[in-house]
Scaffold this active site. Structure first.
Site, PDB file in Angstrom:
ATOM      1  N   ASP A 821       0.868  -1.176   0.000  1.00 24.97           N
ATOM      2  CA  ASP A 821       0.000   0.000   0.000  1.00 24.97           C
ATOM      3  C   ASP A 821       0.906   1.227   0.000  1.00 24.97           C
ATOM      4  O   ASP A 821       1.842   1.325   0.800  1.00 24.97           O
ATOM      5  CB  ASP A 821      -0.902   0.001   1.238  1.00 24.97           C
ATOM      6  CG  ASP A 821      -1.919   1.120   1.182  1.00 24.97           C
ATOM      7  OD1 ASP A 821      -2.999   0.896   0.612  1.00 24.97           O
ATOM      8  OD2 ASP A 821      -1.610   2.213   1.703  1.00 24.97           O
ATOM      9  N   LEU A 822       0.665   2.157  -0.947  1.00 22.03           N
ATOM     10  CA  LEU A 822       1.497   3.351  -1.025  1.00 22.03           C
ATOM     11  C   LEU A 822       1.180   4.279   0.142  1.00 22.03           C
ATOM     12  O   LEU A 822       0.014   4.606   0.399  1.00 22.03           O
ATOM     13  CB  LEU A 822       1.254   4.072  -2.347  1.00 22.03           C
ATOM     14  CG  LEU A 822       1.533   3.256  -3.621  1.00 22.03           C
ATOM     15  CD1 LEU A 822       1.306   4.119  -4.866  1.00 22.03           C
ATOM     16  CD2 LEU A 822       2.943   2.706  -3.614  1.00 22.03           C
ATOM     17  N   ASP A 864      -4.440   2.334  -4.546  1.00 25.24           N
ATOM     18  CA  ASP A 864      -2.984   2.319  -4.436  1.00 25.24           C
ATOM     19  C   ASP A 864      -2.479   1.015  -3.841  1.00 25.24           C
ATOM     20  O   ASP A 864      -1.390   0.955  -3.272  1.00 25.24           O
ATOM     21  CB  ASP A 864      -2.522   3.502  -3.572  1.00 25.24           C
ATOM     22  CG  ASP A 864      -3.093   3.429  -2.147  1.00 25.24           C
ATOM     23  OD1 ASP A 864      -4.111   2.728  -1.948  1.00 25.24           O
ATOM     24  OD2 ASP A 864      -2.514   4.063  -1.238  1.00 25.24           O
TER      25      ASP A 864
END
Length: 948
Positions: A821-822, A864
């Site tokens: 996950d960004l 994301d």
């Protein structure tokens, strides 16, 4: 008084002439021999030798022996441009067999026919014709058996060679004995008189037959090499693909060093990366990495490698090709990594590639040209240096360590296994052009020229592929039409000579018989009238001016005219040709009337006569001239009505025209294909699909234009059609257009059989579906890939994950699942806009792809969130290395419209060992849980899932 010296001198001259005649006629006869055999279709010396013994007795046997010996020595020299001991043995064997056959044959004929002879008795002629094939068994049996025992012919060729030898000697005896007797036979007055009546006709007929035989045999040979050309093209194409695959292998391997440009590639990295490539290219023996080590770096390099391999040294080959410690040099290229690393390859670790001149030259060229370069053919260091091979060398420059990659190719595996399936039918020779050395050669020692040659460029070097049909190929593709034609023709020539012999001895009796027959013909005329009145064909007789003197009832019926309307009329103007309106002349002179002028019979399968009512009558005609005292007095014409047959022919032609028009203007491609795959009829639509003209396509087979990956399935369906398992089949396949662009088609094929259910040809319908395939690919791309990052989407991820889970539990192999996950992406997206967010997502996808192997999967789950499937890991340490690599990659800033942004990622890892069963949902839940643990621990880090 007779001078003994004169007699002796004449004997020597006659012997020399006999030797010369034997060698010259034998050389000419052997020009008709078909490869790979030793026997000719006709061997004149056999007849000359037996005739010489028949005339002169045993005194000529030394000349026959010497003539045969010299002839076969010349044959052996012509084949290899040198005389070997085997050639002498063969010459002695055949000379003994030929002399023995000549002696026994001459003795037998003299015993049965006697000499001198006029050879005009039917008994003598029949005795000669029956004796000839029996006599000629001697040389064929002894010679061919000897050649077999010497290993010069294969067992499979024994009967063919024996039969050819026997037939050639027999025909040579049948033709040449009468001609020899014309030249030297006694009584001389009679035989000399026969030179025009026997020798000239036989020689002319014989020459025409030989010319025809040569033309037909050349055509047969050309036809027999069609499959050889196809096999040679197949071999050359497979060799080209194999060369290109090695350049691809070395190129793929170099990608590892490009990925690790800023850090050193470890042995474990090299092994894992190259092992996957090596599995896809089993013909590559080994892939090596040799860094460039300077003299100053040598000590530290050896010390570092000694930690892994005891007593490690940089080595080189001495004059005896033994490995010794390398002497001091400015730089070295020691082999440091090698895959596979096993007993046969471990010994070459540390060998300085630059210490070998051929490798050094290749390294320097590769570095200079910045391209993959092949070494000359050389003995490899492996297996005691006895094995031939070559190396493909590729330079690595601009990374943490410069050096060269090399792919090691063993000739007996890389080339031998490629050519081995064709060994029974095709001789193959692969030559390195620059060095002149052979990488592979199964040509026979005396075989120099080839029938097929193709040049290749691989690794900066030129190679030449030569092929030649084997003896087995010739045996399987030998055509016998020319031999059959020659055998029948020569036997007919001999028979003609026999008939001429008999005829010249009975001329007077035949003349008396002709006179008697003339009188009998007068009596038979009335019987002729009675017989012709009952025949089913029309008959009429004309005088020399074409005036009808006789007709039978059938002729009157077919022409619609009574006997009185026909008798006394000129047949040519009455019903042979329709007069031109307003003229008393006919359109042209009747062909049948040419019988009068040419004095030769005339036969026609189709002429037109005209009925009284003006309608045409299609007839077949035979016309022969009548002679009296050698002067033509008229003609006899026999004709039969073929009008019904012509109607059928017209109907068939109309049907054929309609059929061709249907094919030609069909909106889809249509082709008629022979059983061997050759196009025989094609329409313009098919030509447009594949880009060939009609003439170009007719000269090809469907195998040649079929995409290689689709050919095996297509041929499987074809075989099922031939076996009667199916009546038709449909498949999607690819053709290769003339411009080498693949085109997708839908093929529907069926087979046509005759009334005996024997296959005759294939009927194919071809539809271009290229646009449909493009649409299908676009649908597939949309369904399984993320439109923004082009990564696999959730659907494909689930399929890949299901496969990985199944294989892991089936083979007890580990794999790891990454959830990423960004960090702070939502804030960036809300603040800077979705366009900036899209740039970050695509850059994140690119960086993730650069970190994994080709066998791994990177997917965008949504938003994301990204998922990685890391296949076939040995331990959790492999997953840890990848996670650290990803975090290191994400530490670099992202350029967004000239501004630099930093973004991290939180990683959760779940490792599945394959020993316990789980579900996809549970595995994803574990990785997701580990990812949230990373976020909770401060973000931009990785965490492994633990059950506690």
């Amino acid at each position: 008084m007779i001078n003994p010296l004169s007699i002796q001198k004449n004997a020597v001259v006659y012997s020399l002439l006999l030797i010369l005649a034997y060698v010259i006629t034998g050389k000419l006869g052997l020009m008709l021999a078909l490869p790979p055999g030793y026997a000719s279709a006709i061997f004149p010396p056999a007849g000359i030798a037996i005739a010489a013994v028949f005339v002169a007795g045993r005194t000529v046997l030394p000349a026959i022996f010497l003539g045969s010996f010299l002839l076969n020595i010349l044959v052996g020299y012509s084949a290899g441009h040198q005389v070997k001991m085997t050639d002498v043995e063969v010459a002695l064997l055949i000379a003994v067999a030929s002399a023995l056959q000549a002696y026994l044959g001459g003795w037998w004929l003299k015993h049965k026919i006697h000499y001198p002879t006029t050879l005009d008795s039917p008994v003598d002629v029949v005795t000669f014709f029956i004796s000839a094939p029996v006599i000629c068994l001697i040389s064929a049996t002894i010679s061919v058996t000897g050649l077999l025992s010497l290993g010069l012919i294969e067992k499979s060729l024994f009967f063919t060679s024996w039969a050819s030898w026997w037939i050639g000697d027999t025909l040579g005896l049948i033709v040449m004995l009468p001609l020899t007797l014309v030249a030297i036979g006694k009584p001389r007055a009679i035989w000399k008189k026969r030179s025009l009546t026997i020798a000239v006709p036989m020689l002319i007929t014989f020459a025409l037959l030989i010319i025809t035989f040569v033309v037909v045999s050349r055509w047969e040979r050309k036809e027999s090499l069609v499959e050889f050309d196809a096999l040679s093209n197949q071999i050359s194409e497979q060799l080209r693909v194999r060369f290109e695959s090695q350049e691809a292998v070395i190129g793929q391997t170099s990608a590892l060093f490009s990925y690790r440009a800023s850090e050193k590639v470890t042995r474990q990295d090299f092994y894992h990366f190259v092992s996957a490539i090596k599995r896809e290219s089993p013909m590559t023996f080994a892939i090596e990495w040799a860094p460039k080590v300077t003299h100053r770096e040598r000590a530290s390099y050896v010390k570092q490698l000694s930690k892994e391999f005891q007593d490690f040294e940089i080595k080189q080959l001495d004059a005896q090709r033994k490995l010794v410690v390398s002497s001091d040099k400015d730089f070295y290229f020691p082999i440091t990594y090698i895959v596979p690393l096993k007993e046969s390859t471990r010994a070459i670790l540390g060998v300085d590639l630059a210490s070998l001149p051929d490798r050094k030259d290749a390294i320097q060229r590769a570095i200079s040209l910045k391209a993959a370069i092949a070494s000359p053919p050389t003995r490899l260091i492996i297996n005691d240096g006895t094995e031939l091979g070559l190396m493909l060398i590729y330079p690595i420059h601009g990374t943490s360590q410069d050096g060269v990659l090399s792919a090691v190719l063993r000739a007996n595996i890389f080339f031998g296994e490629l050519f081995k399936p064709f060994a029974h039918t095709v001789h193959v020779r692969l030559t390195d052009v620059e060095s002149g050395k052979y990488l592979y050669n199964n040509f026979a020692d005396n075989q120099i020229d080839s029938l097929y040659t193709r040049d290749f460029r691989f690794g900066g070097r030129y190679y030449r592929l030569d092929t030649l049909p084997t003896a087995q190929y010739y045996q399987q593709h030998r055509g016998w039409q020319s031999w059959n034609m020659l055998a029948v023709g020569l036997f007919g020539t001999g028979l003609m000579g026999a008939l001429l012999l008999i005829g010249t001895g009975y001329t007077a009796r035949i003349e008396n018989l002709v006179k008697q027959k003339t009188e009998e013909l007068k009596d038979s005329f009335y019987r002729f009238q009675e017989i012709t009145s009952t025949l089913g064909e029309g008959i009429y007789v004309t005088d020399i001016n074409g005036v009808i003197t006789f007709t039978n009832p059938k002729a009157q019926d077919l022409l619609g005219r009574s006997e009185s309307e026909l008798l006394g009329q000129n047949a040519h103007s009455l019903f042979h040709h329709r007069p031109i309106e307003g003229s008393s002349h006919t359109e042209r002179e009747c062909l049948i009337s040419n019988v009068i002028h040419s004095k030769q019979p005339y036969k026609s399968t189709e002429e037109v006569f005209w009925h009284k009512n003006g309608s045409p009558i299609y007839v077949s005609v035979n016309s022969v001239p009548f002679f009296r005292n050698n002067e033509i007095i008229g003609t006899l014409v026999v004709f039969d009505d073929i009008s019904d047959r012509k109607k059928i022919e017209f109907a068939l032609r109309a049907s054929e025209k309609s059929f061709k028009e249907i094919i030609e203007y069909a909106p889809i491609g249509i082709a008629i294909v022979s059983l061997d795959g050759r196009f025989t009829v094609v329409n313009q639509t098919l030509c447009n699909i594949v880009g060939y003209t009609n003439d170009e396509l007719i000269r090809r087979t469907f195998q040649e234009i079929t995409y290689p990956d689709d050919l095996s399935l297509d041929l499987e369906h074809v075989q099922r059609l031939l076996d009667g398992e199916i009546d038709t089949y449909r498949m999607e396949k690819r053709y290769i257009r003339k411009d080498n662009v693949p085109v997708w088609v839908q093929l529907s094929a069926s087979i046509f059989r005759d009334e005996n259910l024997t296959p005759q040809y294939f009927i194919a319908q071809i539809e271009d579906i290229s646009e449909r395939k493009i649409r299908d690919n676009e649908v597939h791309q949309h369904a399984y890939f993320d439109t923004l990052t082009k990564l696999p989407n959730r659907r494909m991820l689930m399929e890949k994950l299901s496969q990985a889970l199944s294989q892991s539990e089936h083979h007890q192999r580990k794999f790891a699942l990454f959830f990423l996950d960004l960090d702070h992406f939502k804030q960036i997206n809300d603040t800077l806009g979705h366009d900036t967010g899209d740039i970050i997502l695509k850059e994140a996808a690119s960086r993730l792809l650069s970190c994994v192997r080709s066998s791994d999967t990177v997917s965008r789950l949504g938003g994301d969130e990204f998922v990685i499937i890391l296949n076939d890991v040995s331990s959790a340490h492999d997953a840890q290395l990848l996670a650290e690599k990803i975090l290191n990659n994400f530490s670099e800033p992202i350029d967004v419209n000239g501004s630099e942004l930093f973004i991290g990622t939180s990683i959760g890892i779940a490792v599945h060992d394959g020993d316990t069963k789980t579900t996809i949902r549970e595995l994803m839940k574990r990785a997701d849980s580990a990812m949230y643990e990373s976020k909770a621990s401060g973000r931009n880090r990785y965490s492994f899932y633990t059950s506690t």
